[in-house]
Scaffold this active site. Sequence first.
Site, PDB file in Angstrom:
ATOM      1  N   ALA A 110       0.820  -1.214   0.000  1.00  0.00           N
ATOM      2  CA  ALA A 110       0.000   0.000   0.000  1.00  0.00           C
ATOM      3  C   ALA A 110       0.853   1.263   0.000  1.00  0.00           C
ATOM      4  O   ALA A 110       0.512   2.263   0.598  1.00  0.00           O
ATOM      5  CB  ALA A 110      -0.973   0.003   1.180  1.00  0.00           C
ATOM      6  N   ILE A 111       1.975   1.162  -0.700  1.00  0.00           N
ATOM      7  CA  ILE A 111       2.962   2.249  -0.706  1.00  0.00           C
ATOM      8  C   ILE A 111       2.926   3.006  -2.029  1.00  0.00           C
ATOM      9  O   ILE A 111       2.846   2.393  -3.092  1.00  0.00           O
ATOM     10  CB  ILE A 111       4.391   1.665  -0.543  1.00  0.00           C
ATOM     11  CG1 ILE A 111       4.526   0.877   0.742  1.00  0.00           C
ATOM     12  CG2 ILE A 111       5.445   2.749  -0.648  1.00  0.00           C
ATOM     13  CD1 ILE A 111       4.437   1.690   1.975  1.00  0.00           C
TER      14      ILE A 111
ATOM     15  N   ILE B  52       3.599  -6.530 -13.718  1.00  0.00           N
ATOM     16  CA  ILE B  52       3.352  -5.345 -12.883  1.00  0.00           C
ATOM     17  C   ILE B  52       3.499  -5.729 -11.408  1.00  0.00           C
ATOM     18  O   ILE B  52       2.539  -6.112 -10.745  1.00  0.00           O
ATOM     19  CB  ILE B  52       1.953  -4.742 -13.145  1.00  0.00           C
ATOM     20  CG1 ILE B  52       1.703  -4.566 -14.644  1.00  0.00           C
ATOM     21  CG2 ILE B  52       1.821  -3.405 -12.412  1.00  0.00           C
ATOM     22  CD1 ILE B  52       2.662  -3.646 -15.370  1.00  0.00           C
TER      23      ILE B  52
ATOM     24  N   HIS C   9       5.547   4.703  -3.916  1.00  0.00           N
ATOM     25  CA  HIS C   9       7.000   4.821  -3.857  1.00  0.00           C
ATOM     26  C   HIS C   9       7.470   6.125  -4.481  1.00  0.00           C
ATOM     27  O   HIS C   9       6.844   6.641  -5.411  1.00  0.00           O
ATOM     28  CB  HIS C   9       7.646   3.650  -4.615  1.00  0.00           C
ATOM     29  CG  HIS C   9       7.469   2.332  -3.923  1.00  0.00           C
ATOM     30  ND1 HIS C   9       8.347   1.883  -2.978  1.00  0.00           N
ATOM     31  CD2 HIS C   9       6.504   1.391  -4.041  1.00  0.00           C
ATOM     32  CE1 HIS C   9       7.938   0.696  -2.530  1.00  0.00           C
ATOM     33  NE2 HIS C   9       6.812   0.378  -3.160  1.00  0.00           N
TER      34      HIS C   9
END
Lengths: 121, 478, 428
Positions: free
Chosen positions: B46-47, B335, B49
Site C-alpha cells: 500500500a505504498i 506489474i 513509492h
Amino acid sequence: MEKRYLTCIGCPMGCALTVNLSGQEVVSVEGNTCKKGKIYGEQEVISPVRTVTTTVAVEGGKLPAVSVKTRADIPKEKIFDCVRALKGIRISAPVRMGQTILFNVAETGVDIIATKTVDAR
Amino acid sequence: MYDVVIIGAGVTSTACARELSRYQAKICVLEKEEDLCCGTSKANSAIVHAGYDAREGSLKAKLNVRGNEMMEKLAQELDFPFKRNGSLVICLHEEDFPRLKELYDRGIKNGVRDLRILDGEQVKEIEPNISDQVYAALYAPTAGIVCPFGMNIAFGENAAANGVEFYFDTEVNGIIRTEEGWEISTSRGTFQTRWIINGAGVYADRIHNMVSGKNLHITARRGEYCLLDHSAGDHVSHTVFALPGKYGKGILVAPTVHGNLLLGPTAIDTENKEGTCTTREGLDQVLEKAGMNVKNLPMRQVITSFAGLRAHEDGDDFIIGEPEDAPGFLDCAGIESPGLTAAPAIGEMAAGILKEKMGLKEKADFISERKGILDPKTLDKDAYRKLIKEQPAYGNIICRCEKITEGEILDAIHRPLGAKSLDGIKRRTRAGMGRCQSGFCAPRTMEILARELQVDMADITKSGGHSGIIEGVNKDSL
Amino acid sequence: MENYEIVVIGGGPAGLAAAISAKKSGMRKVLILERDRELGGILNQCIHNGFGLHTFKEELTGPEYAERFIRMAQEAEVEYRLNTMVMDISGDKKITALNKEEGLLEIQAEAVILAMGCRERSRGALNIPGYRPAGIFSAGTAQRLVNMEGYLPGREVVILGSGDIGLIMARRMTLEGANVKVVAELMPYSGGLKRNIVQCLDDFGIPLKLSHTVVDIKGKERVEGVTLAQVDEKGKPIPGTEEEYRCDTLLLSVGLIPENELSREMGVKLNPVTSGPQVSESLETSVDGVFACGNVLHVHDLVDFVSEEAEAAGRHAAEYIKAKREDRREPEAGSAQEQIPLETGEGVRYTVPSFVRPEYMEDSLKVRFRVGKVYRNCYVNVRFDEEQVIHKKRLYAAPGEMEELTLKKEQLAEFPQLKKITISMEEA
C-alpha cells in the site's frame, strides 16, 4: 470385577476416579478426594443423566431460533433422541421463557421448555 | 463487438479502463473473481513509492515517478485515501553507506524530487522509534501511502460511470484471432473485440502466451505481511524501509492510511499462482526483521496476517506494449512493485497507445470525478445529526471496531459494481477489518447482505465462488 | 445534553448488575447504553446451563440468567437505550453515543461505570499460518450463529482452544449434527472446567489433544483441512509431529481480551497483564468517577462473580456521587501516600484491585487474582510489607480458575504504616 474410569466433575481438581463394579452394583469408588466424588462416581456409572440445551426454529419472530432445554435431567443415552425429536419443529412467535415446546421428549417423561423470550417481528 | 476488452479487474486494468473511458469506445472488463481488487491489488504494501528503487531508464522507474506525481490529483478527483507521509531507507552501519548513496544517486537520475540523506540524529528526530543504531537514512518526502482497495475500486467505479461494462466470475479460457480482431472464450460465453489489454496480474503470462509465440514467464513471488491494530498505528509516521543488503531486501514498517501499522513483505517464489497462504517461517521472518530498524514494535497488537503474490517477469521490468506477433493485443504485464504507484501512469500510457493506434476520439461527457463511500465520522456533529435524520442507517453501528455504520454498508452494496460478499464489504467500508477481525459484525453484515440482495443467508459468501459461510441449518443432517 | 447520575456502558451481566445496584444504593437516574439489540450481552448466546449456582442457588442457562437480571433492572426502573453505540467518553464524563432514532446523543454523567465486556482473540493474534478461506470462525461467532440464529456454520469441525467456550461449542456443534473431529490445546492442560471436558468432549468421544496447535490451514475458498502439530514447552511446533485433519470449519477459542478502546481513549490507565483498567478497592479507575467491572476489567470464568463484582461497582459509584454531594470526598482522594499497592508475588499473575485506599475500604474487600500454573496442594500467602498475615492451604489452583481472598479492614488498621500488600503462591 469390572472397573470404570471417570474424571470427577465436582470441582476443578478433577480427581481420576476408578469405580469398581460387580454386575450392576457399585462395590467401591477409588481416587476421590471428597464425598462428592464418591456420589458422582456411583451416579455416573449406574444412571448417568444430562440436561440437554439446544435450539428450535421460530416463525415470525425477531430472531429465527429460540434456545430450549430439558426441564430436568434426562438419561445420557437419550441425548440424541432428544435433539432428533426437536428436528423440524417450528414454533410461532411470540415465545415466552419457560413455555413448553414439547411434552415428554423422546419418552423420557421430561418436557422441553424455552429458555428465552422471542418477541414477534 | 467491443473496441477493447480488458482482462483483469485489478488496479492496473481498472486504471486502463478509467483512462480509456475518456474516449468514444465500447469497452468491457473480464474478471475471473467475483469483484474488483481480488488479486495482487488487495495484498501489497500500500505504498506510493518515490521512485529511487528501479533501474534508471526502466519502465518501472519512469512510470513510478509519473504515477507518484499523478496521485494527489487523482485521489482528489476519485476520492480515495492517500497521504504523502514520506519514506526513510535506514542504513544501520557505516560500511553500508555507499549503498545508501547509490540509491540517492539513482533517485536523482530517475527524477525523484526533494531526496535527502539524513544523519542518524536527524533521523531520530523525525522518527523517534527508529533503532538507536541508525547511521543514516535516505529521506524521500514525496513517498506516500494509499488505500489500494480504495484506488482500485475508485478506478473501477469511475470507469463504470463512464460506460465501461464489467463481467465478474468470467475466466478467460482461450483467445483466437479473427478478421476484425479477437474472439475471447470465457467461462461465461465468448466476447468479440478489436483490441485486448492484458492486465491479468500473475496470470498475464498465460493470457499473453495464448496469442503470442514470444512467450512470457511470470513467477508468483509471495510476500507475507502482518497488520497491527490502530493502537500501534502511530509507532512510525514515515514508511521505514530497510537498506537492501546482505540480508535481502528487508522488511518495511509503515503506517497505513487507515491508521494501522503494516509489517512485511517476505519474498518467496512459488509456482502456485493461487498460493496466497502465509507460512510459519514467513511470519516469523516478518516479525523478526521488522524489529531491526524500528524498536519497541508492539507485536502483541498483530490483528491479522496475509500474503500477496507479486507478478514477477523474468526480465525484471514492466512489459507494456504490443508483442510483435500479436498486433491488437496490449500487454500490461509483470506489474510488480512499484505497480500500485505506477498504476495511474500505466493507465495513461496504455490509453495513449490505444488512442493513437485506434484513432480514438474524446468523449464530450466524460465524468472525471467519483465520490467514495461517505464516512460519517468525517462530518461535524450537526451535519452528522442531519444525515441520520434523513438516513437513520447512518446511526446504526455494525462494525464496532472500525465504527462502520449500516449506512456505509448499504452504500457499498448498492453503488455501481457494488459489494456482494463479506470481503467486498470489507474492502469498501473496512467493516470487519478491525481488531476483532469480523467476529462481532460478520453475522450482522451477512444479514444485511441477504436482505439487500434478496438471497438466503446460506448464499452469502466470504469472497464469491465456493466460499459460503453457512453450511446449513441446525439439525438438518440428524 | 441529557444529564444522568450514573451512565453504565454496556448492558450485559456486568452492566445490568451495576445499574441495579446503583439504583438500590439510592441513585435516581441510571442509564445503560447497550450496543446490541437486546440487553443481556453475551449471555444471550450462551444457551448451555451452569449459570447462577452462586447467585440464585439453581442452575440456569445464559438467557435465563440474563432475563432474571433484565427483570430486576426493569423493576428497579433502570433506563436503557438499545442499538446505541458509545463513540467517545471525555475525561469530564461527557458521553457521545449514536443510534438510529436519536442520532448523535450527548449525555453528561456524574459517574460512569465501564462494563463493555471482552472480545475474542482472532487468528491474527496467534499468527496461525495458511490460507484465509471461509470457514474460520471465532467460537463466539459460531455460537451466535448456531444458538441465536439456528445456522450451522460447518459440518466437519476442528476446534483450537479448550477453554470453556471451545468445549461448549464442541458439544453444541455435535448436537446440531456436525462432526467435531478434535479439540486441540496449545497448553499442556485445558483451561476449561472438568465438567465441560467430561460432558462436552468425553460424552461424544471427541479427542482432546493437549500441547497441540494449528500449523497450517488449507483451502482457498472454504476450509478444506487443517494441520495440527505437537508443541514443545515453549509452545513451538515440533517438526515431524504434523497430523492432517480434513474439515470444512476451524473454530478458534484462543482467549478473550477486555474491550478497553473507549477506556484507553479517555485516559484510563490499563494493567498490561489483564488489559483491563487498574482499579482501586472501590473499582474506580485512574479517571475520577469512572468505575469498571466484569470482563472489561478482567476476564472472568463465572458470570456469578461478574454479577457480584458489578454489584460492588454500582454501590461504589453511588457512594462516590453521594460523597461528592455531601462534600465528603477530598479532591486529592487518589494521592499516592494513601494508596497501598497490591503486588503480585511468586505464582500470581495479577490482582484486582491494583491498590487499596484504607479510608475508602468497606469492612471486607474481595481480592480476585489468577495464578500462573497448575498447583496441587499449595498455599496462598498474603504479606503486609514483610509480615505474613494470611497463609491459606488450597488443594488445587489453576490459571483457568479465578482465585479470591478477603482482606479485612481491621487487619489493615493494625498496620498504619503499610507500604504494600503482596500476594503469592507457595508449593506445599
